[in-house]
Design a protein around this motif. Structure first.
Motif, PDB file in Angstrom:
ATOM      1  N   THR A   1      76.770  16.151  17.040  1.00  0.00           N
ATOM      2  CA  THR A   1      77.258  15.219  17.725  1.00  0.00           C
ATOM      3  C   THR A   1      76.420  13.977  18.381  1.00  0.00           C
ATOM      4  O   THR A   1      75.211  14.009  18.445  1.00  0.00           O
ATOM      5  CB  THR A   1      77.739  16.040  19.197  1.00  0.00           C
ATOM      6  OG1 THR A   1      77.111  16.324  19.950  1.00  0.00           O
ATOM      7  CG2 THR A   1      78.673  17.217  18.675  1.00  0.00           C
ATOM      8  N   VAL A   2      77.062  13.151  18.885  1.00  0.00           N
ATOM      9  CA  VAL A   2      76.545  11.643  19.535  1.00  0.00           C
ATOM     10  C   VAL A   2      77.199  11.929  20.717  1.00  0.00           C
ATOM     11  O   VAL A   2      78.506  11.939  20.914  1.00  0.00           O
ATOM     12  CB  VAL A   2      76.651  10.658  18.761  1.00  0.00           C
ATOM     13  CG1 VAL A   2      76.415   9.405  19.554  1.00  0.00           C
ATOM     14  CG2 VAL A   2      76.410  10.638  17.474  1.00  0.00           C
ATOM     15  N   ARG A   3      76.534  11.726  21.857  1.00  0.00           N
ATOM     16  CA  ARG A   3      76.885  11.635  23.261  1.00  0.00           C
ATOM     17  C   ARG A   3      76.373  10.430  24.089  1.00  0.00           C
ATOM     18  O   ARG A   3      75.254  10.003  23.793  1.00  0.00           O
ATOM     19  CB  ARG A   3      76.590  12.834  24.036  1.00  0.00           C
ATOM     20  CG  ARG A   3      77.082  14.143  23.379  1.00  0.00           C
ATOM     21  CD  ARG A   3      76.599  15.408  24.089  1.00  0.00           C
ATOM     22  NE  ARG A   3      76.883  16.645  23.225  1.00  0.00           N
ATOM     23  CZ  ARG A   3      77.625  17.584  23.484  1.00  0.00           C
ATOM     24  NH1 ARG A   3      78.271  17.617  24.528  1.00  0.00           N
ATOM     25  NH2 ARG A   3      77.919  18.669  22.744  1.00  0.00           N
TER      26      ARG A   3
ATOM     27  N   GLY B   1      81.761  13.824  13.629  1.00  0.00           N
ATOM     28  CA  GLY B   1      82.227  13.322  12.248  1.00  0.00           C
ATOM     29  C   GLY B   1      81.253  13.742  11.528  1.00  0.00           C
ATOM     30  O   GLY B   1      81.600  13.952  10.259  1.00  0.00           O
ATOM     31  N   HIS B   2      79.892  13.526  11.708  1.00  0.00           N
ATOM     32  CA  HIS B   2      78.821  14.125  10.921  1.00  0.00           C
ATOM     33  C   HIS B   2      79.063  15.465  10.433  1.00  0.00           C
ATOM     34  O   HIS B   2      79.490  16.357  11.579  1.00  0.00           O
ATOM     35  CB  HIS B   2      77.626  13.774  11.407  1.00  0.00           C
ATOM     36  CG  HIS B   2      77.082  12.261  11.333  1.00  0.00           C
ATOM     37  ND1 HIS B   2      76.929  11.672  10.344  1.00  0.00           N
ATOM     38  CD2 HIS B   2      76.702  11.439  12.482  1.00  0.00           C
ATOM     39  CE1 HIS B   2      76.581  10.281  10.645  1.00  0.00           C
ATOM     40  NE2 HIS B   2      76.508  10.196  11.877  1.00  0.00           N
ATOM     41  N   THR B   3      78.721  15.945   9.591  1.00  0.00           N
ATOM     42  CA  THR B   3      78.716  17.479   8.789  1.00  0.00           C
ATOM     43  C   THR B   3      77.310  18.006   8.853  1.00  0.00           C
ATOM     44  O   THR B   3      77.352  19.084   8.542  1.00  0.00           O
ATOM     45  CB  THR B   3      79.448  17.383   7.593  1.00  0.00           C
ATOM     46  OG1 THR B   3      78.510  16.630   6.655  1.00  0.00           O
ATOM     47  CG2 THR B   3      80.734  16.883   7.592  1.00  0.00           C
ATOM     48  N   HIS B   4      76.476  17.316   9.335  1.00  0.00           N
ATOM     49  CA  HIS B   4      75.093  17.920   9.393  1.00  0.00           C
ATOM     50  C   HIS B   4      74.306  17.170  10.839  1.00  0.00           C
ATOM     51  O   HIS B   4      74.957  16.375  11.354  1.00  0.00           O
ATOM     52  CB  HIS B   4      74.203  17.747   8.062  1.00  0.00           C
ATOM     53  CG  HIS B   4      73.410  18.844   7.977  1.00  0.00           C
ATOM     54  ND1 HIS B   4      72.514  19.018   8.726  1.00  0.00           N
ATOM     55  CD2 HIS B   4      73.270  19.615   6.528  1.00  0.00           C
ATOM     56  CE1 HIS B   4      71.622  20.111   8.077  1.00  0.00           C
ATOM     57  NE2 HIS B   4      72.142  20.483   6.893  1.00  0.00           N
TER      58      HIS B   4
ATOM     59  N   ASP C   1      73.456  14.476   6.786  1.00  0.00           N
ATOM     60  CA  ASP C   1      74.625  14.556   5.702  1.00  0.00           C
ATOM     61  C   ASP C   1      74.571  13.307   4.488  1.00  0.00           C
ATOM     62  O   ASP C   1      75.683  13.148   3.851  1.00  0.00           O
ATOM     63  CB  ASP C   1      75.954  14.876   6.386  1.00  0.00           C
ATOM     64  CG  ASP C   1      76.295  13.578   7.186  1.00  0.00           C
ATOM     65  OD1 ASP C   1      75.672  12.350   7.113  1.00  0.00           O
ATOM     66  OD2 ASP C   1      77.118  13.520   8.177  1.00  0.00           O
ATOM     67  N   LYS C   2      73.568  12.644   4.703  1.00  0.00           N
ATOM     68  CA  LYS C   2      73.471  11.547   3.643  1.00  0.00           C
ATOM     69  C   LYS C   2      74.040  10.191   3.918  1.00  0.00           C
ATOM     70  O   LYS C   2      73.880   9.425   3.263  1.00  0.00           O
ATOM     71  CB  LYS C   2      73.513  11.897   2.204  1.00  0.00           C
ATOM     72  CG  LYS C   2      72.738  13.092   2.026  1.00  0.00           C
ATOM     73  CD  LYS C   2      73.247  13.578   0.413  1.00  0.00           C
ATOM     74  CE  LYS C   2      72.630  14.940  -0.117  1.00  0.00           C
ATOM     75  NZ  LYS C   2      73.227  15.174  -1.350  1.00  0.00           N
TER      76      LYS C   2
ATOM     77  N   PRO D   1      82.358   6.378   6.418  1.00  0.00           N
ATOM     78  CA  PRO D   1      80.893   6.525   6.341  1.00  0.00           C
ATOM     79  C   PRO D   1      80.238   5.558   5.322  1.00  0.00           C
ATOM     80  O   PRO D   1      80.756   5.246   4.160  1.00  0.00           O
ATOM     81  CB  PRO D   1      80.731   8.003   6.065  1.00  0.00           C
ATOM     82  CG  PRO D   1      81.902   8.395   6.304  1.00  0.00           C
ATOM     83  CD  PRO D   1      83.239   7.556   6.084  1.00  0.00           C
ATOM     84  N   LEU D   2      78.880   5.199   5.685  1.00  0.00           N
ATOM     85  CA  LEU D   2      78.168   4.325   4.886  1.00  0.00           C
ATOM     86  C   LEU D   2      77.665   4.919   3.838  1.00  0.00           C
ATOM     87  O   LEU D   2      76.563   5.942   4.315  1.00  0.00           O
ATOM     88  CB  LEU D   2      77.298   3.249   5.503  1.00  0.00           C
ATOM     89  CG  LEU D   2      77.897   1.895   6.030  1.00  0.00           C
ATOM     90  CD1 LEU D   2      79.201   2.214   7.117  1.00  0.00           C
ATOM     91  CD2 LEU D   2      76.833   1.086   6.837  1.00  0.00           C
ATOM     92  N   GLN D   3      77.911   5.256   2.623  1.00  0.00           N
ATOM     93  CA  GLN D   3      77.233   6.235   1.702  1.00  0.00           C
ATOM     94  C   GLN D   3      76.419   5.506   0.467  1.00  0.00           C
ATOM     95  O   GLN D   3      77.038   4.261   0.055  1.00  0.00           O
ATOM     96  CB  GLN D   3      78.498   6.891   1.032  1.00  0.00           C
ATOM     97  CG  GLN D   3      79.077   7.860   2.200  1.00  0.00           C
ATOM     98  CD  GLN D   3      80.262   8.802   1.615  1.00  0.00           C
ATOM     99  OE1 GLN D   3      81.313   8.213   0.726  1.00  0.00           O
ATOM    100  NE2 GLN D   3      80.051  10.060   1.489  1.00  0.00           N
ATOM    101  N   GLY D   4      75.355   5.856  -0.024  1.00  0.00           N
ATOM    102  CA  GLY D   4      74.517   5.539  -0.891  1.00  0.00           C
ATOM    103  C   GLY D   4      73.185   5.984  -0.964  1.00  0.00           C
ATOM    104  O   GLY D   4      72.735   6.427  -2.263  1.00  0.00           O
ATOM    105  N   HIS D   5      72.847   6.609   0.012  1.00  0.00           N
ATOM    106  CA  HIS D   5      71.556   7.605   0.089  1.00  0.00           C
ATOM    107  C   HIS D   5      71.943   8.662  -0.811  1.00  0.00           C
ATOM    108  O   HIS D   5      73.063   9.257  -0.629  1.00  0.00           O
ATOM    109  CB  HIS D   5      71.146   7.634   1.417  1.00  0.00           C
ATOM    110  CG  HIS D   5      70.374   6.649   2.014  1.00  0.00           C
ATOM    111  ND1 HIS D   5      69.140   5.956   1.666  1.00  0.00           N
ATOM    112  CD2 HIS D   5      70.848   5.686   3.155  1.00  0.00           C
ATOM    113  CE1 HIS D   5      68.843   4.917   2.340  1.00  0.00           C
ATOM    114  NE2 HIS D   5      69.693   4.923   3.379  1.00  0.00           N
TER     115      HIS D   5
END
Length: 826
Positions: free
Chosen positions: A535-537, A553-556, A576-577, A593-597
């Motif tokens: 989480t982010v708080r 939202g993040h899965t890791h 979660d990359k 999500p910004l994906q690419g890594h």
């Protein structure tokens, strides 16, 4: 025949340098003969005869402007092919071949000069191969494995000879041939040593029993009458190879597991390596330790062996280094050999004593020059472990912190260290930051403290900030510089008075796992934190109360958080990359999500104007993203040879800084990759026509504008907008440089042959590849770079690599491609 005659020493030196020239550059020349000159001569040491005698005749080749050696380097050859950790390596008795075993279950044979793998992998083991060795006549190879078997292979045919040797009841850890090739000895997790008939594949006598824990290493004495073994029971034992009885008492002295053992070539001494980080030498007859332990490794010693003449010892370690010691005086002969990017698991001398081979968890086999007179590069002041970084507010300085417990301050333009390392932390430094006025630096550490430093004098200010009960992972100043926020493994966020160094209010609690990253909002009223709880708080910076619900939202686990300059957005990175952007007021994710890594995202940051995001990852790349559209801008920034741990923009947004586990800090031109897109209008038009992305041969996203040029120019009569866009792109490409140096005038003067205007991913193509080649867009060979020159290598997007001292190339006069012959002037 000529010894003692006039000119003998000159002939000897020429022959010696000729051999070393072949050993170092045969890989490049075997792919393209002209590169014997194009790639060989530039990288030859300044004192080498080929360089001295021929450099004037080849004025139009690459010049090594910085970082060349005066003498032959230690690293010679890098052998790649294994798909998992290399666990064991050995030379053949004629020094022509190398055998390696790996966790990929295979045994591989290599040409020792690095030109090729010989034949196919030897397959048959059903689990990790732990140990390999040649027979003395080079006709056979023996291997041991976690599948509990010992196997013998025909070296030339690459086939297994007979059935597996079965008898061990647990994984086999070590194997060796007797000098006459009649017997094989093996050690195992079953705590036994066993001797086998190499031809018939049957066990000779009963198992040798005595060790009280796993046997890790075994070897025959040179005359074949004795066997030495090492064990996790912290002892070394000597056995009668014929009677199977233990000779004398166990050799005791190591304070932890003994991992490797072998006899000297005359059989009078034994060397052992241990998890106690030491190497020890023993009298093989009396069973007593000779001299003091050899100390220098900073982690477990995994492998040891004597040189053929018995004067040197080589050791490998989990500290990623290979070290060479004087066997008589027990002192280290020169600087550690760095090159493997992960744990060194196995080392061996060549039978002629001129080379060392090492195998590593980085999946490679490395061949080194064992000549102890070689100076291994020039000594650099640098971190020796993971690096985290930050710019000063005015962009003139950089602070770096490291797992070596120190901080260092650098001149951001010159790339030199400004003062001595900042010492004070007693454990790894996790996070660093400058105060808004640039006068102070804050750091956090595994020693559970936060420390404040005078940025100009490099001294610690007052006592450490204490209160956290576990590792402090992240620190940051408030915008006005009056407060410091920190996050910790203890699951709390704490706020400190930056002047008095006392904690303000109680710890901020709410996260259910490690707090990984913290930051103040631009107005100083809020704090954001990320955590391993995924989480982010948000927190009120004054009261410490949580604002709203956690952002999920993040899965890791979340690794990094940052506010946008206007405080309306937050960017986060995760294991979660992905990189994600959130609305700071509503607490909702913005877009996809910004994906690419392709691996864990470790660090994220906004540009000062909020239009871009930079991210670093364990995939060794730095990536830049459009913060509004959520798409990657240009190609990944490549150059780091290991995980990227920290990234940041300079205050003016023109530069990006990154720190890495490869122990370097790189400064990138933030506009180099994005300029081609930002300077061309009509991106929305391109998106609507499906032309925004493309892929290179390896599947990576490439520069979209270059792709559009190749596919849209043919329509210019019907679509004038396309023609305008592509004309702009072509103009920008033509002004892009191919440069592997911090000096712009060192750029390749004639780049048209290497990159046509229809290339995809210009900067990504013209870069140093893993096999050492710099290639053009159509795989044209520009230059082959030797193994020892590849670390800290520049590319066209890198402004500076710190510490200085790495290779910088001057290509300004280089003749290449179809004009390569012009490099020579008779």
């Amino acid at each position: 025949m000529v010894q003692g005659k006039a000119g003998y020493e000159d002939i000897t030196a020429l022959a010696r340098d000729g051999v070393k020239f072949i050993q170092n550059f045969s890989s490049g020349a075997s792919a393209s003969t002209p590169h014997l000159y194009i790639s060989g001569l530039p990288f030859a040491p300044e004192n080498a005869i080929p360089y001295r005698d021929l450099k004037e005749k080849f004025p139009c080749i690459t010049k090594v402007a910085e970082g060349n050696c005066k003498d032959w380097p230690a690293a010679q050859v890098l052998l790649k092919g294994h798909t998992l950790d290399v666990t064991s390596v050995a030379f053949s008795s004629d020094s022509m071949r190398i055998v390696s075993g790996s966790h990929d279950n295979t045994v591989r044979v290599w040409c020792a000069d690095g030109s090729m793998q010989i034949g196919r992998p030897l397959q048959g083991h059903t689990s990790c191969v732990t140990s390999v060795a040649f027979s003395h006549d080079c006709t056979r190879i023996v291997s041991g494995s976690h599948d509990k078997t010992v196997r013998v292979w025909d070296t030339d045919k690459g086939v297994q000879i007979g059935s597996p040797f079965q008898g061990h009841t647990s994984p086999v850890t070590s194997v060796a041939f007797s000098i006459d090739g009649i017997k094989i000895v093996s050690g195992s997790h079953d705590k036994t040593v066993r001797v086998w008939h190499a031809g018939r594949g049957v066990q000779i006598g009963s198992p040798l029993q005595g060790h009280t824990n796993w046997v890790t290493s075994v070897a025959f004495s040179p005359d074949g009458t004795r066997i030495v073994s090492a064990s996790l029971d912290k002892t070394v034992r000597i056995w009668d190879a014929n009677g199977g009885m233990e000779i004398g008492s166990p050799l005791q002295g190591h304070t932890s597991w003994v991992t490797s053992v072998t006899f000297s070539f005359d059989g009078t001494q034994i060397v052992s390596g241990s998890c106690d980080k030491t190497v020890r030498v023993w009298d093989a007859e009396r069973g007593v330790q000779i001299g003091s332990p050899l100390k220098g490794h900073t982690n477990w010693v995994t492998s040891v062996t004597f040189s053929p003449d018995g004067t040197r010892i080589v050791s490998g370690s989990l500290d990623k280094t290979v070290r060479v010691w004087d066997a008589g005086s027990c002192i280290e002969l020169h600087s550690p050999l760095h090159g493997q990017t992960s744990l060194v698991r196995s080392v061996a001398f060549s039978p002629d004593g001129t080379r060392i081979v090492s195998g590593s968890s980085d999946k490679t086999v490395q061949v080194w020059n064992a000549d102890r007179s070689v100076q291994v590069g020039r000594l650099l002041q640098a971190h020796i472990s993971w690096v985290t970084v930050a710019f000063s507010p005015n962009g003139t300085r950089i602070v770096s912190g490291s797992y070596d417990n120190t901080l260092r301050v650098w001149d951001a333009d010159k790339g030199v260290q400004i003062c001595s390392p900042l010492h004070g932390h007693t454990d790894q430094v996790r996070s660093v930051a400058f105060s808004p006025d640039g006068t102070t630096i804050v750091s956090s550490s595994d020693d559970k403290t936060v420390r404040v430093w005078n940025a100009d004098r490099g001294v610690h200010i007052d006592s450490p900030l204490q209160g956290h009960t576990d590792v402090v992972t992240s620190v940051s100043f408030s915008p006005d510089g009056t407060r410091i926020v920190s996050g910790s493994y203890d699951k709390t966020v704490r706020v400190w008075d930056a002047g008095s160094h006392v904690q303000i209010n109680s710890p901020i609690q709410g996260h259910t796992d490690v707090v990984t990253s913290v930051a103040f909002s631009p107005d100083g009223t809020r704090i954001v934190s990320g955590s391993s709880d995924k989480t982010v708080r948000f927190w009120d910076a004054d009261s410490g109360m949580q604002i709203g619900s956690p952002l999920q939202g993040h899965t890791h686990l979340v690794t990094s958080v940052a506010f946008s300059p206007d405080g309306t957005k937050i960017v986060t990175g995760s294991h979660d990359k992905t990189v994600r952007v959130w609305h700071a007021g509503r607490g909702l994710q913005m877009g996809s999500p910004l994906q690419g890594h392709t691996h864990l995202v470790t660090s994220v940051a906004f540009s000062p104007d909020g239009t871009r995001i930079v991210s670093g990852s364990d995939d060794k790349t730095v990536r830049v993203w459009d913060a509004n559209k959520g798409v990657q801008i240009g190609s990944p920034l490549q150059g780091h040879t290991n995980w990227v741990t920290s990234v940041a923009f300079s205050l003016d947004g023109t530069r990006i800084i990154s720190g890495s586990i490869d122990n370097t800090v790189r400064i990138w031109d933030a506009d180099k990759e994005v300029g081609i897109i930002n300077d061309v209008e009509g991106i929305a038009f391109l998106e609507s026509n499906g032309c925004y992305t493309s892929c290179s041969n390896n599947g990576e996203h490439t520069n979209p504008q270059l792709y559009c040029y190749t596919h849209l120019t043919s329509y210019h009569t019907e679509h004038d907008v396309h023609a305008t866009l592509c004309s702009d792109a072509q103009h920008l490409i033509s002004h892009s440089s191919i440069r592997f140096s911090s000096v712009s005038s060192h750029a390749l003067h004639d780049r048209e042959q290497l990159c046509c205007h229809d290339t995809q991913a210009f900067h990504q193509c013209v870069t140093l590849h893993e096999d050492g080649w710099i290639r053009g867009s159509n795989s044209q060979l520009l230059l082959w770079v030797p193994v020892d020159k590849r670390k800290s290598f520049y590319n066209s997007c890198t402004n500076l690599v710190m510490p200085r001292g790495g290779v910088e190339l001057d290509l300004s006069r280089m003749a290449h491609g179809s004009k390569w012959q012009e490099c020579f002037e008779p």
